[in-house]
Design an enzyme around this catalytic site. Sequence first.
Site, PDB file in Angstrom:
ATOM      1  N   ASP A   8       0.803  -0.964  -0.087  1.00 31.39           N
ATOM      2  CA  ASP A   8      -0.168  -0.003  -0.078  1.00 31.39           C
ATOM      3  C   ASP A   8       0.793   1.199   0.113  1.00 31.39           C
ATOM      4  O   ASP A   8       1.596   1.477   0.986  1.00 31.39           O
ATOM      5  CB  ASP A   8      -1.076   0.072   1.147  1.00 31.39           C
ATOM      6  N   TYR A  31       2.807   9.772  -0.288  1.00 37.50           N
ATOM      7  CA  TYR A  31       3.879   9.437   0.488  1.00 37.50           C
ATOM      8  C   TYR A  31       5.201   9.734   0.000  1.00 37.50           C
ATOM      9  O   TYR A  31       6.109   9.508   0.689  1.00 37.50           O
ATOM     10  CB  TYR A  31       3.731   8.076   0.907  1.00 37.50           C
ATOM     11  N   LYS A  56      -2.909   5.791  -4.126  1.00 37.40           N
ATOM     12  CA  LYS A  56      -3.990   6.838  -4.089  1.00 37.40           C
ATOM     13  C   LYS A  56      -3.923   8.060  -4.635  1.00 37.40           C
ATOM     14  O   LYS A  56      -2.786   8.437  -4.750  1.00 37.40           O
ATOM     15  CB  LYS A  56      -4.244   6.993  -2.538  1.00 37.40           C
ATOM     16  N   HIS A 111      -7.762   9.587  -1.666  1.00 34.63           N
ATOM     17  CA  HIS A 111      -7.354   9.249  -0.322  1.00 34.63           C
ATOM     18  C   HIS A 111      -8.158   9.846   0.768  1.00 34.63           C
ATOM     19  O   HIS A 111      -7.988   9.425   1.771  1.00 34.63           O
ATOM     20  CB  HIS A 111      -5.630  10.263  -0.410  1.00 34.63           C
TER      21      HIS A 111
HETATM   22  N1  NAP Z   1      -5.584   6.060   3.649  1.00 32.14           N
HETATM   23  C1  NAP Z   1      -5.320   6.820   4.654  1.00 32.14           C
HETATM   24  O1  NAP Z   1      -5.751   7.916   4.987  1.00 32.14           O
HETATM   25  C2  NAP Z   1      -4.196   6.208   5.503  1.00 32.14           C
HETATM   26  C3  NAP Z   1      -3.586   6.878   6.592  1.00 32.14           C
HETATM   27  C4  NAP Z   1      -2.756   6.269   7.610  1.00 32.14           C
HETATM   28  C5  NAP Z   1      -2.126   5.169   7.229  1.00 32.14           C
HETATM   29  N2  NAP Z   1      -2.649   4.452   5.923  1.00 32.14           N
HETATM   30  C6  NAP Z   1      -1.890   3.147   5.326  1.00 32.14           C
HETATM   31  O2  NAP Z   1      -1.955   2.202   6.612  1.00 32.14           O
HETATM   32  C7  NAP Z   1      -0.627   1.745   6.739  1.00 32.14           C
HETATM   33  C8  NAP Z   1      -0.519   1.405   8.153  1.00 32.14           C
HETATM   34  O3  NAP Z   1      -0.704   2.384   9.245  1.00 32.14           O
HETATM   35  P1  NAP Z   1       0.355   3.321   9.930  1.00 32.14           P
HETATM   36  O4  NAP Z   1       1.553   3.306   9.154  1.00 32.14           O
HETATM   37  O5  NAP Z   1      -0.359   4.568  10.295  1.00 32.14           O
HETATM   38  O6  NAP Z   1       0.378   2.637  11.289  1.00 32.14           O
HETATM   39  P2  NAP Z   1       0.479   1.053  11.898  1.00 32.14           P
HETATM   40  O7  NAP Z   1       1.012   0.148  10.940  1.00 32.14           O
HETATM   41  O8  NAP Z   1      -0.436   0.962  12.906  1.00 32.14           O
HETATM   42  O9  NAP Z   1       1.950   1.291  13.054  1.00 32.14           O
HETATM   43  C9  NAP Z   1       3.125   1.450  12.608  1.00 32.14           C
HETATM   44  C10 NAP Z   1       4.062   1.888  13.619  1.00 32.14           C
HETATM   45  O10 NAP Z   1       4.043   0.808  14.431  1.00 32.14           O
HETATM   46  C11 NAP Z   1       5.333   0.383  14.836  1.00 32.14           C
HETATM   47  N3  NAP Z   1       5.140  -1.107  14.767  1.00 32.14           N
HETATM   48  C12 NAP Z   1       5.160  -2.139  13.631  1.00 32.14           C
HETATM   49  N4  NAP Z   1       5.202  -3.321  13.939  1.00 32.14           N
HETATM   50  C13 NAP Z   1       5.275  -3.397  15.114  1.00 32.14           C
HETATM   51  C14 NAP Z   1       5.321  -4.327  16.290  1.00 32.14           C
HETATM   52  N5  NAP Z   1       5.240  -5.840  15.711  1.00 32.14           N
HETATM   53  N6  NAP Z   1       5.356  -4.017  17.668  1.00 32.14           N
HETATM   54  C15 NAP Z   1       5.688  -2.858  17.808  1.00 32.14           C
HETATM   55  N7  NAP Z   1       5.538  -1.861  16.982  1.00 32.14           N
HETATM   56  C16 NAP Z   1       5.440  -1.951  15.597  1.00 32.14           C
HETATM   57  C17 NAP Z   1       6.288   0.992  13.715  1.00 32.14           C
HETATM   58  O11 NAP Z   1       7.756   0.891  14.114  1.00 32.14           O
HETATM   59  P3  NAP Z   1       8.759   0.339  13.385  1.00 32.14           P
HETATM   60  O12 NAP Z   1       8.719   0.750  12.002  1.00 32.14           O
HETATM   61  O13 NAP Z   1       9.964   0.838  14.233  1.00 32.14           O
HETATM   62  O14 NAP Z   1       8.336  -1.121  13.327  1.00 32.14           O
HETATM   63  C18 NAP Z   1       5.322   2.333  13.511  1.00 32.14           C
HETATM   64  O15 NAP Z   1       5.881   3.162  14.245  1.00 32.14           O
HETATM   65  C19 NAP Z   1       0.305   2.981   6.471  1.00 32.14           C
HETATM   66  O16 NAP Z   1       1.611   2.610   6.503  1.00 32.14           O
HETATM   67  C20 NAP Z   1      -0.211   3.349   5.001  1.00 32.14           C
HETATM   68  O17 NAP Z   1       0.096   2.412   4.140  1.00 32.14           O
HETATM   69  C21 NAP Z   1      -3.405   5.078   5.282  1.00 32.14           C
END
Ligand code: NAP
Length: 282
Positions: free
Chosen positions: A50, A55, A80, A113
């Site tokens: 994704d 980004y 997106k 988005h």
């Molecule tokens: N459509 C939208 O508006 C929108 C908005 C936000 C996000 N997204 C998408 O959703 C994806 C996921 O959301 P996100 O990136 O906000 O957050 P997330 O995946 O919920 O969390 C990422 C964070 O958690 C940590 N982490 C990951 N695995 C872990 C584990 N096993 N144990 C402890 N900590 C862990 C990571 O740190 P480390 O890297 O240090 O492991 C990072 O700081 C995004 O990357 C993006 O592709 C879309």
Amino acid sequence: MTANVPTLSLRSGDGTIEIPQLGFGTWEIPDEEVTDCVLAALKAGYRSIDTAAFYGNEEGVGRALRQTEVPREDLFLTTKVWNDAQGFDSTLAAMDDSLRKLGTDHVDLYLIHWPTPAKDAYVDTWKALLKLRDEGKAKAVGVCNFKEHHLQRLSEETGEMPAVNQIEVHPYLTQAKLREFNRAHDIVTEDWSPLGARLDIIHDPVIGSIANAVEKTPAQVILRWHLQIGSVVIPRSTNPSRIEQNFDLFDFELSDEQVQAIDGLDEGKRSGPDPDEFNVGA
Ligand SMILES: NC(=O)c1ccc[n+]([C@@H]2O[C@H](COP(=O)([O-])OP(=O)(O)OC[C@H]3O[C@@H](n4cnc5c(N)ncnc54)[C@H](OP(=O)(O)O)[C@@H]3O)[C@@H](O)[C@H]2O)c1
């Protein structure tokens, strides 16, 4: 390997395509780092990636697609259209820009988005996505951060609902009502910020006690909950061992009671903006 990742069917024009229920998120991973992260994810077994124009890392994702031995047809690629490109012609141009950066002739899923209400262009943007799908540049099309009223308007004005609604979902914001609306309209819910890292959900005592009981990490328990509530989930990590850990979800199950205990953590607490109020790039 991907064999153990379940898939969900997405509407795709006259037919359907399959989306892996677990994918790899790339928000906030800089372009120069994302290639190694995506390659690590592919090595761990992820086949769905994704990204987004916003980004700034589509070129880095594209480099990983060229370097990996995994064939393009085995991958599910999502990008997106950003808020500043909303509108019919500008969305068509934005898609060409994304495809050029990614180095591919199509994506599997193209998403709006944010609804960006101040711009009031999401219906025209949606019409452009339907055209891109009909031309084969996107196999399926959908939206992110749409509430019921945004989805209803798309349906009323174009006769077609998105195949996917990618929304913020985690144990402190379970979005049960919107997920049910999605389900009732054959829209797959894709959960962003699934770990709720900004809300420190992995240190919640309820998650911790379930993690002890099932002998998994808190992150694995949270991700397993997303799978069991029927969502697609796209965790992000830049750490190779956590990338592997977040993929290792298919040798255990939460009981109904454990799923309900996590459901019960809902506080309606967002880590991101309210889509009705988010107009950056309008
Ligand atoms: N459509 C939208 O508006 C929108 C908005 C936000 C996000 N997204 C998408 O959703 C994806 C996921 O959301 P996100 O990136 O906000 O957050 P997330 O995946 O919920 O969390 C990422 C964070 O958690 C940590 N982490 C990951 N695995 C872990 C584990 N096993 N144990 C402890 N900590 C862990 C990571 O740190 P480390 O890297 O240090 O492991 C990072 O700081 C995004 O990357 C993006 O592709 C879309």
